[in-house]
Scaffold this motif. Sequence first.
Motif, short mmCIF file in Angstrom:
data_model
loop_
_atom_site.label_atom_id
_atom_site.label_comp_id
_atom_site.label_asym_id
_atom_site.label_seq_id
_atom_site.Cartn_x
_atom_site.Cartn_y
_atom_site.Cartn_z
N ASN A 179 -14.90 5.84 -11.74
CA ASN A 179 -13.75 5.38 -12.52
C ASN A 179 -12.46 5.31 -11.70
N LEU A 180 -12.54 4.64 -10.56
CA LEU A 180 -11.35 4.36 -9.78
C LEU A 180 -10.85 2.97 -10.18
N ARG A 181 -9.59 2.84 -10.45
CA ARG A 181 -9.04 1.57 -10.92
C ARG A 181 -8.73 0.65 -9.74
N VAL A 182 -9.11 -0.62 -9.89
CA VAL A 182 -8.76 -1.63 -8.89
C VAL A 182 -7.29 -2.00 -9.09
N MET A 183 -6.46 -1.62 -8.13
CA MET A 183 -5.02 -1.83 -8.26
C MET A 183 -4.60 -3.21 -7.76
N LYS A 184 -5.24 -3.68 -6.69
CA LYS A 184 -4.84 -4.95 -6.12
C LYS A 184 -5.98 -5.54 -5.30
N ILE A 185 -6.10 -6.86 -5.31
CA ILE A 185 -7.10 -7.57 -4.53
C ILE A 185 -6.40 -8.62 -3.69
N MET A 186 -6.72 -8.64 -2.40
CA MET A 186 -6.18 -9.65 -1.49
C MET A 186 -7.35 -10.44 -0.92
N PRO A 187 -7.82 -11.47 -1.65
CA PRO A 187 -9.05 -12.17 -1.24
C PRO A 187 -8.94 -12.87 0.10
N GLU A 188 -7.73 -13.31 0.47
CA GLU A 188 -7.59 -14.01 1.75
C GLU A 188 -7.84 -13.08 2.94
N LYS A 189 -7.69 -11.76 2.72
CA LYS A 189 -7.94 -10.78 3.79
C LYS A 189 -9.16 -9.92 3.49
N ASN A 190 -9.87 -10.21 2.38
CA ASN A 190 -11.05 -9.43 1.96
C ASN A 190 -10.69 -7.96 1.75
N LEU A 191 -9.51 -7.70 1.20
CA LEU A 191 -9.08 -6.32 0.99
C LEU A 191 -9.01 -6.02 -0.50
N ILE A 192 -9.35 -4.79 -0.83
CA ILE A 192 -9.23 -4.30 -2.20
C ILE A 192 -8.61 -2.92 -2.16
N LEU A 193 -7.66 -2.66 -3.06
CA LEU A 193 -6.98 -1.38 -3.15
C LEU A 193 -7.43 -0.70 -4.44
N VAL A 194 -8.00 0.51 -4.29
CA VAL A 194 -8.44 1.28 -5.45
C VAL A 194 -7.62 2.56 -5.52
N SER A 195 -7.38 3.01 -6.73
CA SER A 195 -6.55 4.19 -6.92
C SER A 195 -7.27 5.44 -6.43
N GLY A 196 -6.50 6.36 -5.86
CA GLY A 196 -7.05 7.63 -5.44
C GLY A 196 -7.76 7.57 -4.11
N SER A 197 -8.44 8.66 -3.79
CA SER A 197 -9.13 8.79 -2.52
C SER A 197 -10.58 8.35 -2.64
N VAL A 198 -11.15 7.99 -1.50
CA VAL A 198 -12.54 7.54 -1.43
C VAL A 198 -13.25 8.38 -0.36
N PRO A 199 -14.46 8.84 -0.61
CA PRO A 199 -15.13 9.70 0.38
C PRO A 199 -15.36 9.00 1.71
N GLY A 200 -15.23 9.77 2.78
CA GLY A 200 -15.52 9.24 4.11
C GLY A 200 -14.29 9.16 4.99
N ALA A 201 -14.54 9.01 6.29
CA ALA A 201 -13.47 8.86 7.26
C ALA A 201 -13.08 7.39 7.38
N LYS A 202 -12.04 7.11 8.14
CA LYS A 202 -11.65 5.73 8.39
C LYS A 202 -12.77 5.00 9.12
N ASN A 203 -12.93 3.74 8.78
CA ASN A 203 -13.96 2.86 9.36
C ASN A 203 -15.37 3.21 8.92
N SER A 204 -15.51 4.12 7.95
CA SER A 204 -16.84 4.43 7.43
C SER A 204 -17.22 3.44 6.33
N THR A 205 -18.51 3.32 6.09
CA THR A 205 -19.01 2.38 5.09
C THR A 205 -18.83 2.93 3.67
N VAL A 206 -18.35 2.07 2.78
CA VAL A 206 -18.15 2.44 1.37
C VAL A 206 -18.85 1.39 0.50
N ILE A 207 -19.54 1.85 -0.53
CA ILE A 207 -20.18 0.97 -1.50
C ILE A 207 -19.38 1.04 -2.80
N LEU A 208 -18.95 -0.11 -3.27
CA LEU A 208 -18.22 -0.19 -4.53
C LEU A 208 -19.15 -0.75 -5.60
#
Length: 210
Positions: A179-208
């Motif tokens: 239940n992390l909220r999608v705050m912003k999507i930047m499709p031209e850069k393939n970026l998505i901003l979700v609220s709060g923290s996400v497990p893992g270090a920088k450059n690690s793989t995340v499954i949404l």
Amino acid sequence: MSGIIGKKIGMTSIFGADGRNVACTIIEAGPCVVTQVKNEEKDGYKAVQLGFGERKEKNTPNALKGHFAKAQTTPKREVVEFRDFREEFEGQIQLGQEINVGDVFVEGDFVDAVGTSKGKGFQGVVKRHNFGGVGQQTHGQHNRLRAPGSIGGASYPARVFKGMRMAGRTGGSRTKLVNLRVMKIMPEKNLILVSGSVPGAKNSTVILEK
């Protein structure tokens, strides 16, 4: 369940619709390539397999080279299955098709983030299980404030029960935050901003997942 594979970039903060400053995690989600489409007749269940990230061909097993060649794509570093992909994609998913973050999520959606938490090595009970520690003198240890104290075993049961909260290796495990909220999507850069923290270090793989 639909979803996408991404890479954790870092954290930032943005102002939400209510004017509050919200801490967010930046994830480079996609583009992903459909490497396999499974159906109930052949495989027993419906699923879409996505590939993400580039992988050197010389480090790719021959079986996987053939698998990616069927989808007419280059070898991918991560391959993840999503069962029962969203109904809107029913019959429209094609082998080799590119899936972008804007195709799956919209701002305001709630998603689950799956990743591998940071490994912290061998840790004691204060850090691993949040025992009281200094000040609270956990388990009556008057002179060893971070020690676990007695665990209650004597001639019976003469063993340590499984699951006993003791020192051990911490982190480095598969973790899901829901239940992390999608705050912003930047499709031209393939970026998505979700609220709060996400497990893992920088450059690690995340499954949404949605």
